[in-house]
Motif scaffolding. Structure first.
Motif, mmCIF file in Angstrom:
data_model
loop_
_atom_site.group_PDB
_atom_site.id
_atom_site.type_symbol
_atom_site.label_atom_id
_atom_site.label_comp_id
_atom_site.label_asym_id
_atom_site.label_seq_id
_atom_site.Cartn_x
_atom_site.Cartn_y
_atom_site.Cartn_z
ATOM 1 N N LYS A 219 57.265 23.061 46.670
ATOM 2 C CA LYS A 219 55.792 22.304 47.102
ATOM 3 C C LYS A 219 54.489 22.354 46.688
ATOM 4 O O LYS A 219 54.161 22.815 46.552
ATOM 5 N N PRO A 220 53.472 21.413 45.914
ATOM 6 C CA PRO A 220 52.441 21.034 45.515
ATOM 7 C C PRO A 220 51.700 21.946 46.231
ATOM 8 O O PRO A 220 50.749 22.958 46.111
ATOM 9 N N ALA A 221 51.962 21.544 47.843
ATOM 10 C CA ALA A 221 50.643 21.888 49.188
ATOM 11 C C ALA A 221 50.878 23.621 48.958
ATOM 12 O O ALA A 221 50.182 24.200 49.904
ATOM 13 N N TYR A 222 52.369 24.512 48.226
ATOM 14 C CA TYR A 222 51.989 25.716 48.630
ATOM 15 C C TYR A 222 51.170 25.948 47.375
ATOM 16 O O TYR A 222 51.051 28.395 47.263
ATOM 17 N N VAL A 223 51.184 25.869 46.342
ATOM 18 C CA VAL A 223 50.622 26.405 45.307
ATOM 19 C C VAL A 223 49.570 26.458 45.020
ATOM 20 O O VAL A 223 48.989 28.036 44.458
ATOM 21 N N LYS A 224 48.329 26.433 45.535
ATOM 22 C CA LYS A 224 46.835 26.640 45.900
ATOM 23 C C LYS A 224 46.946 27.827 47.231
ATOM 24 O O LYS A 224 46.499 28.753 46.381
ATOM 25 N N PRO A 225 47.925 28.349 47.797
ATOM 26 C CA PRO A 225 47.881 29.427 48.934
ATOM 27 C C PRO A 225 48.540 30.745 47.928
ATOM 28 O O PRO A 225 47.729 31.845 48.248
ATOM 29 N N VAL A 226 49.272 30.630 47.052
ATOM 30 C CA VAL A 226 50.009 31.593 46.535
ATOM 31 C C VAL A 226 48.630 31.897 45.178
ATOM 32 O O VAL A 226 48.717 33.095 44.842
ATOM 33 N N LEU A 227 48.265 30.932 44.577
ATOM 34 C CA LEU A 227 47.161 31.457 43.491
ATOM 35 C C LEU A 227 45.889 31.800 44.001
ATOM 36 O O LEU A 227 45.240 32.518 43.541
ATOM 37 N N ARG A 228 45.047 32.030 45.257
ATOM 38 C CA ARG A 228 44.806 31.960 45.709
ATOM 39 C C ARG A 228 44.744 33.880 45.817
ATOM 40 O O ARG A 228 44.159 34.582 46.287
ATOM 41 N N MET A 229 45.781 33.791 46.610
ATOM 42 C CA MET A 229 46.562 35.386 46.751
ATOM 43 C C MET A 229 46.274 35.954 45.669
ATOM 44 O O MET A 229 46.033 37.901 45.953
ATOM 45 N N VAL A 230 46.741 35.199 44.123
ATOM 46 C CA VAL A 230 47.279 36.293 42.975
ATOM 47 C C VAL A 230 45.740 37.028 43.233
ATOM 48 O O VAL A 230 44.870 37.351 42.232
ATOM 49 N N THR A 231 44.499 35.697 43.127
ATOM 50 C CA THR A 231 43.435 35.611 42.759
ATOM 51 C C THR A 231 42.813 36.428 43.440
ATOM 52 O O THR A 231 41.499 37.778 42.201
ATOM 53 N N VAL A 232 42.908 36.794 44.446
ATOM 54 C CA VAL A 232 42.514 37.872 44.422
ATOM 55 C C VAL A 232 42.629 39.532 45.025
ATOM 56 O O VAL A 232 41.666 40.088 44.569
ATOM 57 N N ALA A 233 44.074 39.512 44.597
ATOM 58 C CA ALA A 233 44.514 40.693 44.330
ATOM 59 C C ALA A 233 43.724 41.302 42.293
ATOM 60 O O ALA A 233 43.704 42.428 42.201
ATOM 61 N N LEU A 234 43.626 39.561 41.821
ATOM 62 C CA LEU A 234 43.131 40.030 40.218
ATOM 63 C C LEU A 234 41.938 41.313 40.321
ATOM 64 O O LEU A 234 41.046 41.944 40.018
ATOM 65 N N ILE A 235 41.042 40.199 41.526
ATOM 66 C CA ILE A 235 39.647 40.412 41.986
ATOM 67 C C ILE A 235 39.663 42.431 42.294
ATOM 68 O O ILE A 235 39.010 43.267 41.576
ATOM 69 N N PHE A 236 40.838 42.290 42.719
ATOM 70 C CA PHE A 236 40.308 43.863 43.722
ATOM 71 C C PHE A 236 40.868 44.924 43.086
ATOM 72 O O PHE A 236 40.278 46.185 42.548
ATOM 73 N N GLN A 237 41.976 44.472 42.045
ATOM 74 C CA GLN A 237 42.191 45.383 40.602
ATOM 75 C C GLN A 237 41.535 46.072 39.875
ATOM 76 O O GLN A 237 41.252 46.912 39.566
ATOM 77 N N ILE A 238 41.058 44.530 39.740
ATOM 78 C CA ILE A 238 39.345 44.683 38.193
ATOM 79 C C ILE A 238 38.400 45.143 38.359
ATOM 80 O O ILE A 238 37.702 46.351 37.973
ATOM 81 N N ALA A 239 37.729 45.580 40.155
ATOM 82 C CA ALA A 239 36.778 45.477 40.895
ATOM 83 C C ALA A 239 37.692 47.434 40.795
ATOM 84 O O ALA A 239 36.801 48.260 40.425
ATOM 85 N N ALA A 240 38.390 47.628 41.022
ATOM 86 C CA ALA A 240 39.435 49.258 41.317
ATOM 87 C C ALA A 240 38.818 50.069 40.470
ATOM 88 O O ALA A 240 37.548 50.896 40.151
ATOM 89 N N GLU A 241 39.692 49.030 39.105
ATOM 90 C CA GLU A 241 39.320 50.501 37.552
ATOM 91 C C GLU A 241 38.602 50.645 37.408
ATOM 92 O O GLU A 241 37.903 51.430 36.532
ATOM 93 N N HIS A 242 37.435 49.518 37.385
ATOM 94 C CA HIS A 242 35.494 49.797 36.844
ATOM 95 C C HIS A 242 35.131 50.687 38.041
ATOM 96 O O HIS A 242 34.507 51.492 37.401
ATOM 97 N N ILE A 243 35.658 50.879 39.486
ATOM 98 C CA ILE A 243 35.121 52.336 40.033
ATOM 99 C C ILE A 243 35.920 53.194 39.868
ATOM 100 O O ILE A 243 34.808 54.468 39.626
#
Length: 244
Positions: A219-243
């Motif tokens: 359902k379209p209403a569920y897409v943005k929450p999934v995208l946000r979770m993936v975005t936060v996970a990507l930010i943390f992964q990239i930040a962790a690799e940098h540190i």
């Protein structure tokens, strides 16, 4: 046993990548953890992504969700952006690349809360200044760094008021375009370990078909929450690799 694990990694990462981008959250770290050399891991990822992304695009094309007339121009724009990104990458430091990646993903995350659209749009993708600039910029990001390219593209298609299932098809076409040239390069330079690549590719093909079928029912209403979770996970992964 190693090839079975790679097959499972391919299924899991490509299912996620088809739904919301961010498949690299799973496959590259997992392959590196298994001791696969970094260039061979990236090469395997590019080859398998080329094949699996085209398979999911073709599935939606055959079902009439998207059309060649509407989406063909994505290919040269994405390739042009990828080439430009590769050129820029050779002239800036890795530290600046990490900062840029985190900034872009963080901005996309914030913007996702500002609009009320939830991938229920009915617009067709048009060759316009905004769409070309957006796709070209994401192509640059993909050539420059990469992780989160599909996620950023889905944010763009939501902004352009494109329905989710059609956005998935166009995102997979752009992924095919940006990975195709890279895959050829890795093959030509002998960086591809074919047994590893084939195991990952078979899993990725299965994951692409699973992901696109889930996307049809999501359902379209569920897409943005999934995208946000993936975005936060990507930010943390990239930040962790940098540190680290």
């Amino acid at each position: 046993m190693e090839y079975i694990i790679l097959f499972i990694i391919g299924i899991t990462s490509t299912t996620l990548g088809t739904l919301a981008g961010g498949g690299g959250l799973i496959n590259l770290p997992a392959m590196l953890f298994m001791g696969i050399p970094v260039h061979s891991a990236i090469g395997a990822n590019k080859v398998s992504n080329t094949v699996s992304s085209f398979s999911s695009f073709y599935y939606l094309l055959k079902k009439g969700e998207i059309s060649i007339k509407e989406s063909y121009w994505i290919v040269p724009v994405s390739i042009g952006g990828g080439v430009s990104g590769g050129f820029i990458a050779s002239r800036i430091t890795a530290e600046h690349m990490y900062v840029m990646a985190i900034a872009l993903l963080f901005i996309a995350f914030i913007v996702s809360f500002l609009g009320k659209d939830n991938f229920a749009g009915k617009e067709r993708l048009k060759f316009s200044k905004g769409s070309v600039l957006g796709l070209y910029s994401i192509g640059i990001y993909d050539g420059l760094f990469g992780p989160g390219q599909g996620t950023l593209m889905l944010y763009l298609f939501n902004y352009l008021n494109i329905a989710y299932i059609r956005a998935v098809g166009m995102m997979r076409l752009a992924t095919f375009s940006s990975c195709f040239g890279a895959a050829i390069t890795y093959i030509a330079t002998g960086k591809v370990m074919w047994a590893v690549t084939l195991a990952l590719m078979l899993g990725s093909l299965a994951g692409a078909q699973i992901g696109v079928r889930i996307a049809e029912k999501l359902k379209p209403a569920y897409v943005k929450p999934v995208l946000r979770m993936v975005t936060v996970a990507l930010i943390f992964q990239i930040a962790a690799e940098h540190i680290l």
